[in-house]
Design an enzyme around this catalytic site. Structure first.
Site, PDB file in Angstrom:
ATOM      1  N   GLY B  90      93.406 106.188  60.170  1.00  0.00           N
ATOM      2  CA  GLY B  90      93.661 106.464  58.724  1.00  0.00           C
ATOM      3  C   GLY B  90      91.924 105.559  58.236  1.00  0.00           C
ATOM      4  N   GLY B  91      92.278 105.298  57.085  1.00  0.00           N
ATOM      5  CA  GLY B  91      91.159 104.770  55.964  1.00  0.00           C
ATOM      6  C   GLY B  91      91.558 103.538  56.316  1.00  0.00           C
ATOM      7  CG  MET B  92      94.048 101.701  53.875  1.00  0.00           C
ATOM      8  SD  MET B  92      94.465 101.413  52.510  1.00  0.00           S
ATOM      9  CE  MET B  92      95.133  99.538  51.533  1.00  0.00           C
ATOM     10  CB  VAL B  95      99.449 105.638  63.889  1.00  0.00           C
ATOM     11  CG1 VAL B  95     100.843 106.224  64.148  1.00  0.00           C
ATOM     12  CG2 VAL B  95      99.959 105.900  62.356  1.00  0.00           C
ATOM     13  CE  LYS B 109     101.058 102.598  57.543  1.00  0.00           C
ATOM     14  NZ  LYS B 109     101.139 104.576  56.895  1.00  0.00           N
ATOM     15  CG  ASP B 202     101.456 108.261  48.144  1.00  0.00           C
ATOM     16  OD1 ASP B 202     101.822 109.654  47.126  1.00  0.00           O
ATOM     17  OD2 ASP B 202     100.912 107.861  49.670  1.00  0.00           O
TER      18      ASP B 202
END
Lengths: 190, 346
Positions: B90-92, B95, B109, B202
């Site tokens: 992912g962008g940050m 995993v 993660k 979220d």
């Protein structure tokens, strides 16, 4: 590791300031390569508090490429103007690569909601890049201001100094440019 | 290029109009010739957008710096876990499937160090990870622990075999009885978290998984994400900076109060859950739009069509419940507990 030619950039920058457009073409590859080098090293060292502002990268590139000891603030800002273009190119190329890779599909067992930010940002960066090219045709100065502020991370004051215009002009240009770009990008997407 | 000759005039009037109070601005625009007026008006309209250029492209820069995301090799150790394979990027962060004590599989993660830009961000992340790890509920993914390693901050959590609700929704119409059952599971998980004083902040299909056994699991409770680097200056041009362009992926599930930049409450979670339930049962998102701006406007002011207008067989009580969850006024929404109860007794 091949070191960039120290000092060469200072000479080229001076030539560019004196109106030699060819100098800019010679500067760009040097800056581009250096930014990439810094990016790679930053990753391999993994400093935990390494800030990611593009400005930090550009600043480091400047220290590396220009013998900065005697350089004036204005010299530095001129360099930043050039480096912003290089940064734009680097980020846009990377964003395009990202978007292409995404189409290849991803395996996901565990959701990573972080998947969104990068791809979303990639799409925006590419769209903004294209809109900036269009703005360049209408009003080159405004296009440059956005490039420096957004891709180069320069402040309003730094941008004003580099372009030899007032802070007020930068603010006004920025506002109109932003409106224009948003409108352009909305038109493109519909 | 027919626009060019007028550009200076457009520019002059644009600034003049923006400096005027709204009524005088209208009067000024009304005096212009139609083409010029259209130009200036469309620019002024775009000026109020908060979607663009509010933050530097930090995610992309982080991604670029990483060079090769997913850089951890099989066999490498992170804390007391041994990396087995990369699951997603992912962008940050990434995993990984990893093995803990006795070979127990965990989802690990790892947050990219480059995006953790301040000591406060680290503290916040760790505090919230601790809070989340205290949550024990059959419908919430279990967080075993969080910690730091040379590879970055990590969270070790329950390894789940299944798919996210994004793919469930993509796969086609969902049976109503299932949608109601899943909705109940999700609501009871959120109610449990709210009782413990933890918000999700979220909720969206990407963060909810359907395990192969039919159990629903909510991921990423209260975890810090999307951290706006503390150095990011809000745009000088009046944008609040609360909605950066990079957040627009989540926009569809954001409550109106969050869009206005107010603090999230448990009612904001209920709103997001309502949008999810709507999408799950009606097969269409309540605030679907072509552009982020459309979505923005839909959440703020478009009336929500009852689900029964999109699909037959929706029980009236469900239709009503979901509309109440999507009420623009946070205090008018039912609590997660009430939602869970209502779905259970249906």
């Amino acid at each position: 590791m091949d070191e960039p030619p120290q000092g060469e950039i200072t000479v080229l920058l001076a030539a560019w300031r004196q109106g030699d457009p060819e100098a800019l073409n010679k500067i760009m590859p040097l800056v581009y390569a250096e930014l990439h080098r810094i990016a790679r090293r930053a990753w391999s060292q993994q400093p935990h508090n390494n800030t990611l502002q593009p400005t930090a990268l550009i600043n480091e590139a400047y220290l590396k490429l220009a013998s900065s000891e005697n350089a004036s603030f204005k010299d530095r800002m001129h360099f930043f103007a050039v480096a912003s273009s290089a940064m734009r190119q680097i980020l846009v190329n990377h964003a395009k690569g990202r978007l292409a890779a995404k189409r290849g599909g991803a395996r996901a067992h565990v959701s990573l909601d972080d998947v969104q930010p990068v791809h979303q940002e990639a799409a925006e960066i590419v769209a903004l890049h294209e809109a900036l090219d269009a703005l360049q045709a209408v009003d080159p100065r405004k296009s440059k201001i956005v490039e420096m502020r957004y891709f180069g991370g320069l402040s309003v004051e730094e941008t004003a100094e580099a372009l030899d215009i007032s802070v007020r002009t930068v603010n006004r240009d920025w506002r109109l440019a932003r409106s224009w770009l948003i409108r352009e990008m909305n038109r493109e997407s519909t | 290029m027919s626009r060019q000759p007028e550009w200076e005039e457009i520019e002059r009037i644009y600034h003049e109009a923006l400096d005027l109070p709204v009524r005088e601005r209208r009067a000024l625009l009304a005096r212009l010739d139609p083409r010029l007026r259209e130009e200036v008006e469309s620019l002024i309209e775009a000026d109020s957008s908060t979607m663009l250029l509010t933050t530097p492209p930090t995610h992309m820069a982080a991604d670029l710096l990483d060079g090769q995301p997913g850089g951890l090799a099989a066999g490498q150790r992170v804390g007391r876990y041994e990396i087995e394979s990369l699951l997603s990027i992912g962008g940050m962060g990434e995993v990984y499937l990893a093995r803990g004590d006795g070979g127990m599989p965990v989802a690990l993660k790892i947050l990219r160090p480059h995006l953790v830009v301040s000591a406060q961000a680290v503290d916040r992340f760790e505090t919230e990870a601790r809070a989340a790890s205290a949550l024990r509920h059959p419908n919430i993914v279990t967080v075993y622990e969080s910690g730091r390693s040379p590879a970055g901050l990590f969270i070790a959590m329950e390894w789940l075999d299944g798919s996210t609700f994004r793919s469930v929704i993509h796969a086609g119409e969902v049976e109503l009885s299932k949608a109601i059952n899943w909705g109940g599971q999700a609501a009871s998980a959120i109610a449990a978290a709210h009782r413990a004083g933890i918000l999700h902040r979220d909720i969206k299909p990407e963060n909810i998984m359907l395990v192969k056994t039919g159990v629903l699991k909510i991921l990423d409770f209260g975890l810090a994400r999307h951290g706006t680097p503390d150095g990011a200056e809000p745009n000088a041009i009046g944008a609040s900076g609360t909605i950066s362009g990079t957040l627009s992926g989540t926009l569809l599930y954001m409550s109106p109060e969050i869009l206005r930049g107010e603090t999230a409450t448990s009612a904001s979670d209920v709103f997001s859950l309502g949008a999810f339930l709507y999408e799950l049962a009606a097969g269409r998102h309540p605030f679907a739009g072509d552009t982020p701006l459309d979505v923005f406007e839909a959440i703020e002011c478009r009336p929500v069509a009852p689900m029964s207008s999109l699909r037959t067989g929706i029980p009236v009580r469900i239709d009503q419940l979901v509309l109440e969850m999507l009420d623009r006024e946070p205090e008018m929404r039912p609590s997660a507990e009430e939602v869970a109860e209502a779905l259970r007794t249906l």
